[in-house]
Scaffold this motif. Structure first.
Motif, PDB file in Angstrom:
ATOM      1  N   LEU A  43      54.391  32.680  34.993  1.00  0.00           N
ATOM      2  CA  LEU A  43      55.684  33.069  35.521  1.00  0.00           C
ATOM      3  C   LEU A  43      55.723  32.279  36.781  1.00  0.00           C
ATOM      4  O   LEU A  43      56.956  31.786  37.424  1.00  0.00           O
ATOM      5  CB  LEU A  43      55.660  34.616  35.786  1.00  0.00           C
ATOM      6  N   ILE A  44      54.561  32.221  37.635  1.00  0.00           N
ATOM      7  CA  ILE A  44      54.767  31.489  39.129  1.00  0.00           C
ATOM      8  C   ILE A  44      55.308  30.094  38.799  1.00  0.00           C
ATOM      9  O   ILE A  44      56.109  29.510  39.602  1.00  0.00           O
ATOM     10  CB  ILE A  44      53.481  31.773  39.806  1.00  0.00           C
ATOM     11  N   LYS A  45      54.460  29.402  37.972  1.00  0.00           N
ATOM     12  CA  LYS A  45      55.213  27.913  37.590  1.00  0.00           C
ATOM     13  C   LYS A  45      56.232  27.806  37.135  1.00  0.00           C
ATOM     14  O   LYS A  45      57.058  27.082  37.435  1.00  0.00           O
ATOM     15  CB  LYS A  45      54.031  27.398  36.454  1.00  0.00           C
ATOM     16  N   GLU A  46      56.845  28.978  36.445  1.00  0.00           N
ATOM     17  CA  GLU A  46      58.260  28.811  36.029  1.00  0.00           C
ATOM     18  C   GLU A  46      59.277  28.885  37.148  1.00  0.00           C
ATOM     19  O   GLU A  46      60.262  28.291  37.272  1.00  0.00           O
ATOM     20  CB  GLU A  46      58.806  30.029  35.010  1.00  0.00           C
ATOM     21  N   ARG A  47      59.096  29.980  37.932  1.00  0.00           N
ATOM     22  CA  ARG A  47      59.607  30.036  39.271  1.00  0.00           C
ATOM     23  C   ARG A  47      59.560  28.744  40.069  1.00  0.00           C
ATOM     24  O   ARG A  47      60.794  28.743  40.628  1.00  0.00           O
ATOM     25  CB  ARG A  47      59.332  31.518  39.854  1.00  0.00           C
ATOM     26  N   SER A  48      58.684  28.233  40.255  1.00  0.00           N
ATOM     27  CA  SER A  48      58.452  26.953  41.184  1.00  0.00           C
ATOM     28  C   SER A  48      59.047  25.805  40.334  1.00  0.00           C
ATOM     29  O   SER A  48      59.896  25.172  41.218  1.00  0.00           O
ATOM     30  CB  SER A  48      56.979  26.672  41.191  1.00  0.00           C
ATOM     31  N   GLU A  49      59.262  25.779  39.378  1.00  0.00           N
ATOM     32  CA  GLU A  49      60.059  24.888  38.433  1.00  0.00           C
ATOM     33  C   GLU A  49      61.357  25.079  38.658  1.00  0.00           C
ATOM     34  O   GLU A  49      62.247  24.049  39.027  1.00  0.00           O
ATOM     35  CB  GLU A  49      59.828  24.917  37.013  1.00  0.00           C
ATOM     36  N   ARG A  50      61.846  26.241  38.599  1.00  0.00           N
ATOM     37  CA  ARG A  50      63.419  26.687  38.852  1.00  0.00           C
ATOM     38  C   ARG A  50      63.756  26.132  40.444  1.00  0.00           C
ATOM     39  O   ARG A  50      64.983  25.795  40.479  1.00  0.00           O
ATOM     40  CB  ARG A  50      63.707  28.169  38.567  1.00  0.00           C
ATOM     41  N   LYS A  51      62.679  26.390  41.217  1.00  0.00           N
ATOM     42  CA  LYS A  51      63.071  26.007  42.766  1.00  0.00           C
ATOM     43  C   LYS A  51      63.305  24.614  42.720  1.00  0.00           C
ATOM     44  O   LYS A  51      64.066  24.094  43.533  1.00  0.00           O
ATOM     45  CB  LYS A  51      61.908  26.486  43.581  1.00  0.00           C
ATOM     46  N   ASN A  52      62.532  23.710  42.312  1.00  0.00           N
ATOM     47  CA  ASN A  52      62.507  22.249  42.142  1.00  0.00           C
ATOM     48  C   ASN A  52      63.884  21.888  41.650  1.00  0.00           C
ATOM     49  O   ASN A  52      64.533  20.909  42.196  1.00  0.00           O
ATOM     50  CB  ASN A  52      61.300  21.701  41.267  1.00  0.00           C
ATOM     51  N   GLU A  53      64.285  22.746  40.509  1.00  0.00           N
ATOM     52  CA  GLU A  53      65.373  22.088  39.900  1.00  0.00           C
ATOM     53  C   GLU A  53      66.576  22.541  40.796  1.00  0.00           C
ATOM     54  O   GLU A  53      67.724  21.687  41.167  1.00  0.00           O
ATOM     55  CB  GLU A  53      65.841  23.118  38.655  1.00  0.00           C
ATOM     56  N   ALA A  54      66.512  23.456  41.406  1.00  0.00           N
ATOM     57  CA  ALA A  54      67.870  23.798  42.519  1.00  0.00           C
ATOM     58  C   ALA A  54      67.529  22.954  43.968  1.00  0.00           C
ATOM     59  O   ALA A  54      68.571  22.309  44.149  1.00  0.00           O
ATOM     60  CB  ALA A  54      67.486  25.476  43.048  1.00  0.00           C
ATOM     61  N   THR A  55      66.376  22.363  44.242  1.00  0.00           N
ATOM     62  CA  THR A  55      66.319  21.523  45.182  1.00  0.00           C
ATOM     63  C   THR A  55      66.919  20.188  44.841  1.00  0.00           C
ATOM     64  O   THR A  55      67.760  19.750  45.772  1.00  0.00           O
ATOM     65  CB  THR A  55      64.623  21.337  45.307  1.00  0.00           C
ATOM     66  N   ILE A  56      66.778  19.811  43.693  1.00  0.00           N
ATOM     67  CA  ILE A  56      67.173  18.611  43.156  1.00  0.00           C
ATOM     68  C   ILE A  56      68.708  18.568  43.105  1.00  0.00           C
ATOM     69  O   ILE A  56      69.402  17.706  43.500  1.00  0.00           O
ATOM     70  CB  ILE A  56      66.889  18.107  41.784  1.00  0.00           C
ATOM     71  N   LYS A  57      69.171  19.757  42.821  1.00  0.00           N
ATOM     72  CA  LYS A  57      70.743  19.964  42.863  1.00  0.00           C
ATOM     73  C   LYS A  57      71.538  19.906  44.153  1.00  0.00           C
ATOM     74  O   LYS A  57      72.388  19.252  44.159  1.00  0.00           O
ATOM     75  CB  LYS A  57      71.042  21.449  41.922  1.00  0.00           C
ATOM     76  N   VAL A 307      52.478  24.839  52.753  1.00  0.00           N
ATOM     77  CA  VAL A 307      52.235  25.469  51.574  1.00  0.00           C
ATOM     78  C   VAL A 307      53.379  26.276  51.312  1.00  0.00           C
ATOM     79  O   VAL A 307      53.682  27.214  52.054  1.00  0.00           O
ATOM     80  CB  VAL A 307      51.158  26.256  51.674  1.00  0.00           C
ATOM     81  N   ASP A 308      54.286  25.974  50.307  1.00  0.00           N
ATOM     82  CA  ASP A 308      55.399  26.904  49.951  1.00  0.00           C
ATOM     83  C   ASP A 308      54.984  28.108  49.419  1.00  0.00           C
ATOM     84  O   ASP A 308      53.950  28.403  48.953  1.00  0.00           O
ATOM     85  CB  ASP A 308      56.405  26.113  49.346  1.00  0.00           C
ATOM     86  N   GLN A 309      55.944  28.967  49.376  1.00  0.00           N
ATOM     87  CA  GLN A 309      55.842  30.389  48.754  1.00  0.00           C
ATOM     88  C   GLN A 309      55.326  30.312  47.393  1.00  0.00           C
ATOM     89  O   GLN A 309      54.306  31.367  47.025  1.00  0.00           O
ATOM     90  CB  GLN A 309      57.044  31.319  48.710  1.00  0.00           C
ATOM     91  N   TYR A 310      55.536  29.421  46.447  1.00  0.00           N
ATOM     92  CA  TYR A 310      55.023  29.433  45.090  1.00  0.00           C
ATOM     93  C   TYR A 310      53.594  28.891  45.194  1.00  0.00           C
ATOM     94  O   TYR A 310      52.752  29.236  44.273  1.00  0.00           O
ATOM     95  CB  TYR A 310      56.046  28.897  44.197  1.00  0.00           C
ATOM     96  N   GLN A 311      53.188  27.829  45.963  1.00  0.00           N
ATOM     97  CA  GLN A 311      51.956  27.433  46.038  1.00  0.00           C
ATOM     98  C   GLN A 311      51.001  28.601  46.650  1.00  0.00           C
ATOM     99  O   GLN A 311      49.782  28.731  46.193  1.00  0.00           O
ATOM    100  CB  GLN A 311      51.919  26.323  47.173  1.00  0.00           C
ATOM    101  N   GLN A 312      51.536  29.311  47.719  1.00  0.00           N
ATOM    102  CA  GLN A 312      50.664  30.351  48.038  1.00  0.00           C
ATOM    103  C   GLN A 312      50.309  31.350  46.996  1.00  0.00           C
ATOM    104  O   GLN A 312      49.503  31.839  46.690  1.00  0.00           O
ATOM    105  CB  GLN A 312      51.473  31.074  49.264  1.00  0.00           C
ATOM    106  N   ASN A 313      51.526  31.741  46.163  1.00  0.00           N
ATOM    107  CA  ASN A 313      51.440  32.934  44.993  1.00  0.00           C
ATOM    108  C   ASN A 313      50.606  32.419  43.904  1.00  0.00           C
ATOM    109  O   ASN A 313      49.464  32.884  43.517  1.00  0.00           O
ATOM    110  CB  ASN A 313      52.821  32.994  44.403  1.00  0.00           C
ATOM    111  N   GLU A 314      50.565  30.776  43.678  1.00  0.00           N
ATOM    112  CA  GLU A 314      49.415  30.185  42.555  1.00  0.00           C
ATOM    113  C   GLU A 314      48.192  30.361  43.311  1.00  0.00           C
ATOM    114  O   GLU A 314      47.182  30.628  42.651  1.00  0.00           O
ATOM    115  CB  GLU A 314      49.840  29.047  42.615  1.00  0.00           C
TER     116      GLU A 314
END
Length: 450
Positions: A43-57, A307-314
């Protein structure tokens, strides 16, 4: 026969009450709980990927990485050739002369970049706030010592009145200023010429007359919307670059490091300077026909989250097995010392409560800071286990001990997550102290009777 069966049944039930059997069941339960823990990590990886997609957009619309190369002096020249042709009927020989135009390119003698980067905090897409910035880049310097003979070009073949200035840059769509360059005080407009050189788009002036000019001073300014990084290519015989930014965690990237004597990083900003001379880079000051790809010699700064929030969660979830194992160990030791029976179902509830910490952590982090989210999630789980352990252990002494132990454990893990250079050292020392504490509290237990 019935007595023998009853005896075997009694022995089996008695064995399941031994500490050995309970240790085995708790161990198996710990391994089973790795399944929901793995789901949480996914779930953490999925949310991190979603953040990356939003960043690219966001960066596609706002502006991408910035890379600047220029200015470059472009001077056309004539090349003459001749061929001998024979008429098939008359057998007469004729000489035909041809001419065509090529370009010579000269890099500046002196090149100075002065850059101010301002981080933009207002841009947001859903839950995510990508790192974007505005950059004001001022460039000045001069051209001199133009050596056409080194390129094998005769002065009489140079088209002096057809000279132009080129600037090559990435992120052309996010330039937010009118583009002019001053050459010896005269202003020239820079416009795209439709060319693309690798990752660069080309801006170019109209023609001007270079004849009799021995020193060509220039200066111009460009305002960008950018994200992630800003880089330069040191094409000056002497290149000086300075970057000031209101960002406290830069990563200096590329082939050249900034000067240690002037580099300064504070809690709110950083300043960095570079000074490069021609002997620091393995390419020439002038070229005929075309300029090679020089991207590998770029340098600059990258605005990063350490260290972003998803890296810290991971990183927090990677300690999940340790948290579950140590918590079960504490309950098991209390059970063994106090002779209070804790059912495997109760261990399961305790384990699921520990797993819930990570789902709480990631969900709260997306709406707050990691520190606040960690405090709320850890406090919620500790209070829940305190109340549950009071009902299970039937007293307050051991639950208070468990609360203190979990508070120390979660605090210890938080410190490790925040550390970078000393995470391994602090983690190793902490685990050593935990092992020492377990050995101390279990030293008087007679395991031979269980």
């Amino acid at each position: 026969m019935e007595n023998q069966t009853e005896k075997e049944t009694f022995e089996r039930s008695t064995w399941f009450q031994t500490n050995t059997a309970k240790m085995m069941m708790v161990g198996i339960l710990t391994l089973v709980l790795l399944i929901p823990l793995t789901i949480v990590q996914d779930l953490i990886k999925e949310r991190s990927e979603r953040k990356n997609e939003a960043t690219i957009k966001v960066t596609n619309s706002w502006g991408d990485n910035i890379n600047l190369m220029g200015p470059i002096l472009k001077v056309p020249y004539k090349i003459y050739s001749q061929t001998e042709e024979i008429d098939e009927k008359t057998k007469e020989k004729t000489i035909k002369k041809y001419s065509y135009t090529q370009n010579a390119y000269f890099f500046p003698f002196e090149l100075n970049h002065t850059t101010k980067v301002d981080k933009v905090d207002k841009l947001k897409l859903g839950l995510y706030k990508p790192i974007v910035f505005k950059a004001n880049v001022g460039v000045n310097g001069n051209f001199k010592e133009l050596n056409f003979e080194k390129l094998g070009i005769k002065p009489e073949n140079v088209l002096w009145d057809k000279a132009t200035i080129q600037i090559r840059t990435s992120n052309l769509k996010s330039i937010k200023s009118d583009l002019f360059i001053k050459l010896n005080g005269d202003k020239y407009t820079l416009e795209t010429n439709g060319e693309s050189k690798g990752n660069f788009d080309v801006l170019e002036t109209k023609n001007f007359n270079l004849d009799s000019i021995t020193n060509l001073d220039f200066n111009f300014d460009i305002q960008y919307n950018g994200s992630n990084s800003i880089e330069f290519i040191p094409i000056g015989k002497t290149t000086k670059t300075s970057i000031d930014a209101n960002w406290n965690s830069p990563s200096f990237i590329g082939s050249y490091a900034p000067l240690d004597t002037t580099k300064n990083i504070t809690n709110k900003s950083f300043h960095a300077d570079w000074k490069l001379i021609h002997v620091n880079r393995p390419f020439a000051q002038q070229y005929s026909e075309k300029i090679p790809n020089l991207n590998e010699y770029s340098y600059g700064a990258k605005l990063i989250e350490t260290v972003d929030q998803y890296q810290q969660n991971e990183r927090a979830s990677k300690y999940g097995f340790l948290v579950i194992g140590l918590t079960f160990l504490i309950f098991f030791l209390i059970q063994t010392i106090s002779k209070i029976n804790i059912h495997i179902f109760q261990y399961t509830m305790i384990g699921l409560a520990l797993i819930m910490f990570y789902t709480l952590l990631i969900s709260i982090t997306e709406h707050s800071s990691f520190m606040i989210a960690y405090s709320i999630a850890a406090s919620s789980v500790i209070v829940m286990l305190l109340l549950y352990s009071i009902s299970v252990l039937k007293n307050k002494k051991f639950p208070l001990f468990i609360t203190a132990a979990l508070t120390l454990l979660y605090s210890f893990i938080y410190v490790i997550i925040q550390l970078e250079d000393y995470a391994l050292l602090v983690g190793s020392i902490g685990l050593f102290l935990i092992l020492a504490a377990v050995m101390y509290f279990s030293r008087k237990i007679d395991w031979s009777k269980n």
